[in-house]
Design a protein around this motif. Structure first.
Motif, PDB file in Angstrom:
ATOM      1  N   VAL A   9       0.813  -1.229   0.045  1.00 15.39           N
ATOM      2  CA  VAL A   9      -0.133   0.114  -0.086  1.00 15.39           C
ATOM      3  C   VAL A   9       0.789   1.348   0.043  1.00 15.39           C
ATOM      4  O   VAL A   9       0.305   2.449  -0.154  1.00 15.39           O
ATOM      5  N   TRP A  10       2.164   1.051   0.032  1.00 15.59           N
ATOM      6  CA  TRP A  10       3.133   2.278  -0.112  1.00 15.59           C
ATOM      7  C   TRP A  10       3.662   2.919  -1.151  1.00 15.59           C
ATOM      8  O   TRP A  10       4.197   1.851  -1.931  1.00 15.59           O
ATOM      9  N   PRO A  11       3.006   4.185  -1.598  1.00 15.53           N
ATOM     10  CA  PRO A  11       3.141   4.381  -2.948  1.00 15.53           C
ATOM     11  C   PRO A  11       4.530   5.010  -3.240  1.00 15.53           C
ATOM     12  O   PRO A  11       5.238   5.442  -2.190  1.00 15.53           O
ATOM     13  N   GLY A  12       5.327   4.633  -4.399  1.00 16.66           N
ATOM     14  CA  GLY A  12       6.747   5.218  -4.672  1.00 16.66           C
ATOM     15  C   GLY A  12       7.025   4.892  -5.909  1.00 16.66           C
ATOM     16  O   GLY A  12       7.080   3.744  -6.527  1.00 16.66           O
ATOM     17  N   HIS A  13       7.540   5.825  -6.831  1.00 15.73           N
ATOM     18  CA  HIS A  13       8.073   5.564  -8.140  1.00 15.73           C
ATOM     19  C   HIS A  13       7.133   4.826  -8.997  1.00 15.73           C
ATOM     20  O   HIS A  13       7.401   3.822  -9.638  1.00 15.73           O
ATOM     21  N   GLY A  14       5.965   5.065  -8.976  1.00 17.54           N
ATOM     22  CA  GLY A  14       4.923   4.731  -9.665  1.00 17.54           C
ATOM     23  C   GLY A  14       4.368   3.304  -9.424  1.00 17.54           C
ATOM     24  O   GLY A  14       3.610   2.480 -10.276  1.00 17.54           O
ATOM     25  N   HIS A  15       4.712   2.834  -8.169  1.00 17.86           N
ATOM     26  CA  HIS A  15       4.254   1.456  -7.646  1.00 17.86           C
ATOM     27  C   HIS A  15       3.877   1.374  -6.501  1.00 17.86           C
ATOM     28  O   HIS A  15       3.956   2.283  -5.794  1.00 17.86           O
ATOM     29  N   LEU A  16       3.272   0.200  -6.048  1.00 19.08           N
ATOM     30  CA  LEU A  16       2.658   0.064  -4.549  1.00 19.08           C
ATOM     31  C   LEU A  16       3.864  -0.700  -3.860  1.00 19.08           C
ATOM     32  O   LEU A  16       4.084  -1.664  -4.482  1.00 19.08           O
TER      33      LEU A  16
END
Length: 91
Positions: A9-16
């Motif tokens: 559930v943690w967003p970053g760099h266009g991914h979860l």
């Protein structure tokens, strides 16, 4: 060997992303990650960042699914929590 993973559930760099941890040792965590081919660059302070597309693979390999709160609790209770801002070697 028991390692734990929280939901992606943690967003970053266009991914979860999920967090993969151990409540025993970093050696245990690094071994589990290496067996799955998780690159060492995915290790951050006290956990591995795992992209959502690899979550099920980690669970199939034996990672126990827990909540994000449980990840933090397990790290604190084990003494393995490394808060941001503290530079410590990858051990």
């Amino acid at each position: 060997m028991t390692v734990y993973i929280d939901p992606p559930v943690w967003p970053g760099h266009g991914h979860l992303w999920s967090h993969l941890i151990s409540d025993v040792s970093f050696d245990e965590l690094h071994l589990f990650a290496a067996e799955l081919g998780v690159p060492s660059r995915a290790f951050e302070r006290d956990h591995y960042d795992i992209p959502s597309h690899r979550y099920a693979e980690c669970v199939r390999a034996g990672a126990v699914e827990v909540s994000s709160r449980e990840v933090v609790r397990l790290l604190h209770e084990s003494g393995l929590r490394r808060p941001k801002g503290r530079t410590q070697p990858r051990t």
